[in-house]
Design an enzyme around this catalytic site. Structure first.
Site, short mmCIF file in Angstrom:
data_model
loop_
_atom_site.label_atom_id
_atom_site.label_comp_id
_atom_site.label_asym_id
_atom_site.label_seq_id
_atom_site.Cartn_x
_atom_site.Cartn_y
_atom_site.Cartn_z
N CYS A 245 1.09 -1.07 -0.30
CA CYS A 245 0.02 -0.05 -0.13
C CYS A 245 1.11 1.41 0.42
CB CYS A 245 -0.99 -0.13 1.15
SG CYS A 245 -0.76 -0.24 2.40
N HIS A 487 -1.41 0.91 7.36
CA HIS A 487 -2.24 1.40 6.33
C HIS A 487 -1.50 2.69 5.41
CE1 HIS A 487 -4.31 0.33 2.76
NE2 HIS A 487 -5.09 1.36 3.08
N ASP A 504 -6.96 4.66 -2.26
CA ASP A 504 -6.57 3.03 -1.61
C ASP A 504 -7.21 1.84 -1.97
OD1 ASP A 504 -6.70 1.63 0.87
OD2 ASP A 504 -8.81 2.69 1.77
#
Length: 1063
Positions: A245, A487, A504
């Site tokens: 991520c 994250h 995202d």
């Protein structure tokens, strides 16, 4: 059931009251503010409705209250007085009245509270609140275990009266309908799977306070829950490989910086392979982000980095990744149209200085920077961080500055910016090393950053101010979590006057300005209540989701930086290759989707039977033996048998009337034999019908094609019997001799049986075959089939010697150059740029045409040659190393060894080429990557383990290291500029002596480095923990930072495992 309804009224939204206030439910406005926390969303409508319920014990199992309107829609209270799928709690929900009549895609974001209270005393109540995105599929939401049934009829939990009094009670619903400007507020983005319905239902019933009865309908209706990023935002996300991520957030930021995207497109990659070329792999990712309707994968890109699957599950620092990636791309952009693009976009200049107060002396230097690291701790705003960055430090007292020619002087030390780049990357220092705890910690303090900022005040007096230095916020990279993990996602504004979006991973959603700014400042939540903002320990609760990197673009450059990418900006080969791959993938998907429409048909012919060495007519799937070359067709199930027959007849160039097909079936004796011919009356029957009637137990249709010499009119044609041997195959490993006088019926011969016959041999013929070792009868033949082992032999080398083609070329060129052909090496050329591409090995099996790649550009025939000082045979059988020797003079040593050598062999070669300080001196070899020592070799390891991307250094082991005792400690010393990430120079080992004072340690360091005292005075000594983002602990603070004299500082710091990109 008697019901009375109090009409809903409008009230304003207010802040929460103290929870201990004894507010009655009937003070609706105050009660709403007390029990419903502020969610930070704009309220569209507020209503409340009270339902008086009597005769509680006589109620039905499920009832609903009167409808009331809120937000333009009808609502009601849904009550299960004796529990919903439980028998110990009352269940109460807020229910949307007309889900069937709702418009397609309807939703309403609602914050609500349900209060059950004594009708005679409104201070005696129980309340629960929640918020939910109501849809036609999730039309009710509330509380399955609202309150214990046993406590309803007696005073409980410090109440003076029961909640149900005289078998009656009141239930009030407070409803706030909130505005949803992005359309995705509280969207769950879930696609439910029907097979999980029962599992989810049981889990909810057993464990959850919240229950939504109609969700089980939604489990079957998946379409309403699918979210299409491309449709809603015009952008698509990137797939997460496990822990990528951080990479996805940065790639989306770089993608949305269209000037950078165009520069990447300008790197020549036509001859590259995606998994070996970072440039091409990144181009492919960017192009797919532009054109794809679904999330884009990054596996190809990470493979081009040289990463394996484990690397994809390791989370790295975004800043570190950004620097390493830009380093790689900047090298690929050299001497191309994109040369200088990264410098133009991201590089600014800053000046470090020390200026004496009482004398006219200043020491300064100007250096490039690619990003700016700003403190968060102690800085409430971004402007405060800049002020902190350029704040001057006074050097006085014991900390005076040693000015050349003036001695110790009071001085001012600081940093000032000479220029800011068009795209400004600001790294907020959210991670620091806590010296007291001796651990890394995340700084979650609040720091505000603006949509616009003018940085003119932070420029030096001599800076170029021809352009204004007003910057607009373009991106916010966010980290949610702590120092151990979390994250990453990105909030980006791709267009100057466009909207903000949240990238995202595989999902892109619109966001509002509050989600960009306030939600990522960190610190305590705004308007936090005493309930939500304080932990049970009494400590403030800080948000762990906050900005980690900010991207600003100079307002005067934004039109150029964000200019649209047009078709001409994209390499044609990139479009062509990806379009071809997309077409193939779509074709594959289409075939998969239409597979149920087709029937696989395998056709065995007489030729197939003739070539088959084994039992049955053919070998379909026994891979122990060679498979038969059976004709395979994919036939539409709806096609008629007549059409199929005509198609096969045309394929084999045989008139259709001479063909008859027999259906092959699996018999119980494990044989596959013709069972029955397909009747001519089935001519108009579909192939699916024939399969169902004649071979329904098989997934495919196996047919034997019988060809007659003339049209078959119901008769079977057999050749005349010759000789006297007739054997019948019964089943694998079993044959039986036929009795010639028996009828077919007596011999139990049926359609599909295989009869083997042999011409009778004379005694002389039998003797000749026996002497030659040949099989000469049927029994022996079938025994050989049973006992055989099939072995396949393939030539290790090609049929022709691969060398003559290469050697012929080498001889012709060598004759022209008057050199030894074995000392020539050839390299192919890029067809577009004409630059060297791949070395051609002497052992190649390519033809000259293939070496030239003439099939790509017939008009361009180019090979590069090198005249070697060794034979190419030796070159291709040995491993070569370039070792830097760190002696009195630094120089390179070329070493070539057999590939099975060990490191000690390298050391022996070095000893032949250097002069040591004494006969007893010892040397060592160590591997360096990104200017930090990765490993000191012990000598016995194979040289094959030394990776090509490592830099090798060799040196004499210093005496103080050889004489070190158990109390001394040997450490690694490396050089950095400003930040531990920006490494440079040659690292080395150094002994820290037990009990030695710092001044003596510095003296030994000075001698080891061979620096003058003047230069060494500029060096600061720091202890750096083992992580790349740790803050260095400086032992003294006197002078400028250690200068990187090589130019641009390296971009990877020392983590346990350094981040690298090789492709």
């Amino acid at each position: 059931m008697d019901v009375s309804v109090e009409q809903p009224v409008n009230i304003d939204d207010r802040s929460m009251s103290d929870v201990e206030d004894n507010i009655p439910v009937t003070d609706y406005e105050a009660m709403a503010n007390k029990i419903m926390p502020e969610l930070g969303q704009e309220v569209e409508d507020f209503k409340y409705s009270t339902w008086h319920v009597s005769n509680w014990r006589g109620l039905e199992k499920r009832i609903t209250g009167p409808e009331f309107e809120a937000g333009g829609w009808k609502w009601r209270i849904l009550l299960f007085p004796f529990g919903n799928n439980n028998h110990d709690s009352v269940s109460i929900y807020l229910d949307f009245s007309d889900p069937k009549g709702a418009p397609l895609g309807w939703h309403s974001c609602v914050q609500f509270a349900l209060v059950l209270w004594n009708p005679e005393d409104a201070t005696q109540y129980i309340v629960h609140h929640a918020h939910h995105r109501f849809t036609a599929e999730e039309s009710d939401w509330g509380f399955t275990r609202f309150y214990d049934l046993r406590k309803l009829f007696v005073p409980s939990d410090n109440r003076t009266r029961a909640l149900i009094d005289n078998d009656s009670t009141n239930i009030t619903a407070f409803v706030r309908v909130l505005k949803d400007p992005t359309g995705v507020l509280w969207h769950n983005f879930i696609k439910y799977i029907t097979s999980f319905i029962s599992i989810i239902r049981n889990l909810i019933r057993k464990y959850s306070l919240l229950l939504w009865p109609s969700i089980f309908l939604a489990l079957c209706l998946t379409s309403s829950y699918s979210y299409d990023s491309k449709k809603e935002t015009g952008y698509v996300g990137l797939k997460n490989q496990g822990a990528t991520c951080y990479m996805n957030s940065l790639l989306q930021s770089l993608f949305c910086t269209t000037f950078f995207r165009k520069a990447v497109y300008q790197i020549p990659t036509e001859e590259d392979e995606p998994v070996k070329s970072v440039s091409l792999a990144l181009q492919r990712v960017f192009y797919q982000l532009q054109t794809s309707d679904t999330p884009v994968g990054t596996t190809e890109l990470t493979k081009s980095f040289g990463w394996d699957s484990l690397d994809s599950f390791m989370q790295h620092d975004v800043q570190e990744f950004n620097r390493v990636l830009q380093d790689n791309l900047e090298g690929k952009m050299k001497n191309t149209k994109a040369d200088g693009a990264i410098t133009k976009l991201f590089v600014g200049k800053m000046k470090s200085y020390v200026k004496c107060v009482n004398v006219d002396y200043e020491s300064s230097r100007v250096e490039d920077y690619y990003d700016i690291q700003l403190n968060v701790r102690g800085c409430k705003t971004l402007r405060d961080s800049f002020k902190d960055y350029v704040q001057e430090e006074t050097l006085e007292g014991d900390n005076k500055y040693q000015a050349e020619g003036y001695g110790l002087q009071d001085a001012k030390k600081g940093v000032i910016f000479e220029s800011f780049p068009p795209v400004l990357h600001l790294q907020l220092k959210r991670f620091e090393y806590d010296i007291q705890k001796e651990v890394n910690v995340k700084i979650n303090d609040r720091q505000e950053f603006p949509m616009e900022i003018d940085l003119d005040e932070f420029l030096s007096e001599d800076a170029d101010r021809s352009k204004p230095h007003k910057y607009l916020l373009h991106g916010v990279l966010v980290h949610s979590g702590d120092v151990h993990g979390g994250h990453y996602f990105a909030l980006l504004k791709p267009e100057k006057d466009g909207k903000w979006f949240k990238f995202d991973d595989d999902r892109v959603t619109p966001v509002i300005e509050r989600e960009v700014l306030e939600d990522n400042y960190g610190g305590e939540p705004p308007n936090a209540s005493p309930i939500t903002a304080i932990r049970p320990t009494g400590r403030n609760l800080k948000r762990f989701t906050n900005a980690y990197m900010l991207v600003y673009i100079r307002e005067s450059d934004i039109d150029e930086i964000l200019s649209p990418v047009i078709l001409e900006d994209i390499p044609t080969h990139l479009q062509r290759r990806l379009d071809e791959e997309k077409a193939k993938e779509e074709q594959r998907k289409k075939e998969m989707e239409e597979r149920h429409l087709y029937l696989p048909v395998k056709v065995v012919t007489a030729e197939t039977f003739k070539n088959h060495q084994g039992f049955d007519l053919a070998n379909f799937d026994d891979r122990q033996y060679p498979l038969s070359e059976v004709h395979i067709y994919k036939i539409l199930k709806t096609d008629t048998y007549g059409a199929f027959k005509v198609y096969i007849a045309r394929t084999f160039s045989i008139p259709p009337e001479q063909i008859r097909f027999w259906v092959l079936v699996n018999r119980q004796n494990k044989t596959v034999r013709p069972d029955a011919p397909i009747p001519e009356s089935y001519e108009n029957a579909s192939m699916e019908e024939i399969h169902g009637k004649m071979a329904s137990r098989q997934n495919e249709l196996k047919l034997y094609m019988e060809v007659a010499d003339k049209p078959i009119n119901g008769k079977t044609w057999f050749p005349p019997i010759e000789g006297n041997n007739h054997i019948m195959e019964i089943k694998p490993n079993m044959i039986e001799e036929m009795k010639l006088k028996s009828t077919f019926q007596q011999s139990e011969i049926q359609d599909g049986d295989i009869i083997v016959f042999q011409k009778a041999l004379t005694d002389k013929e039998i003797q000749e075959h026996s002497l030659a070792g040949r099989i000469h009868n049927i029994i022996q033949f079938y025994e050989s089939l049973t006992l055989r082992i099939v072995v396949s032999f393939k030539p290790k080398l090609k049929d022709r010697d691969p060398k003559p083609e290469f050697d012929l070329v080498a001889e012709q060129v060598a004759a022209h150059l008057r050199t030894d052909p074995l000392k020539l090496r050839f390299t192919t050329a890029h067809s577009t740029s004409g630059t060297p591409k791949n070395v051609i090995k002497r052992t190649t099996n390519q033809t000259l045409s293939e070496m030239l790649q003439a099939y790509l550009t017939p008009s361009s025939h180019l090979l590069f040659y090198e005249m070697l000082d060794i034979s190419i045979v030796e070159l291709e059988t040995k491993k070569f190393f370039k070792v830097t020797w760190l002696g009195n003079t630094e120089h390179k040593i070329d070493i070539r060894l057999q590939k099975n050598a060990v490191v000690n062999d390298i050391l022996e070669e070095i000893l032949k080429k250097v002069t040591l300080s004494s006969p007893n001196a010892r040397i060592r070899l160590y591997e360096v990557m990104n200017h930090r020592i990765q490993r000191e070799c012990i000598g016995t390891e194979p040289i094959e383990k030394i990776q090509e991307f490592m830099t090798l250094y060799a040196e004499e082991i210093p005496q103080d290291e050889l004489l070190a005792d158990n109390n001394d400690r040997t450490i690694q010393v490396y050089h950095f500029t400003k930040e531990p990430l920006r490494t440079h120079g040659i690292p080395f080992k150094f002994v820290i002596k037990h009990g030695e004072v710092l001044v003596d340690t510095k003296r030994r360091l000075l001698n080891r480095l061979g620096m003058s005292e003047k230069d060494f005075a500029r060096v600061r000594i720091a202890i750096v923990p083992g992580t790349s983002y740790s803050k260095p602990e400086y032992l003294e603070d006197d002078g400028l930072d250690h200068v990187d004299k090589t130019g641009r500082a390296g971009r990877v710091g020392g983590a346990e495992k350094a981040l690298y990109i090789r492709g």
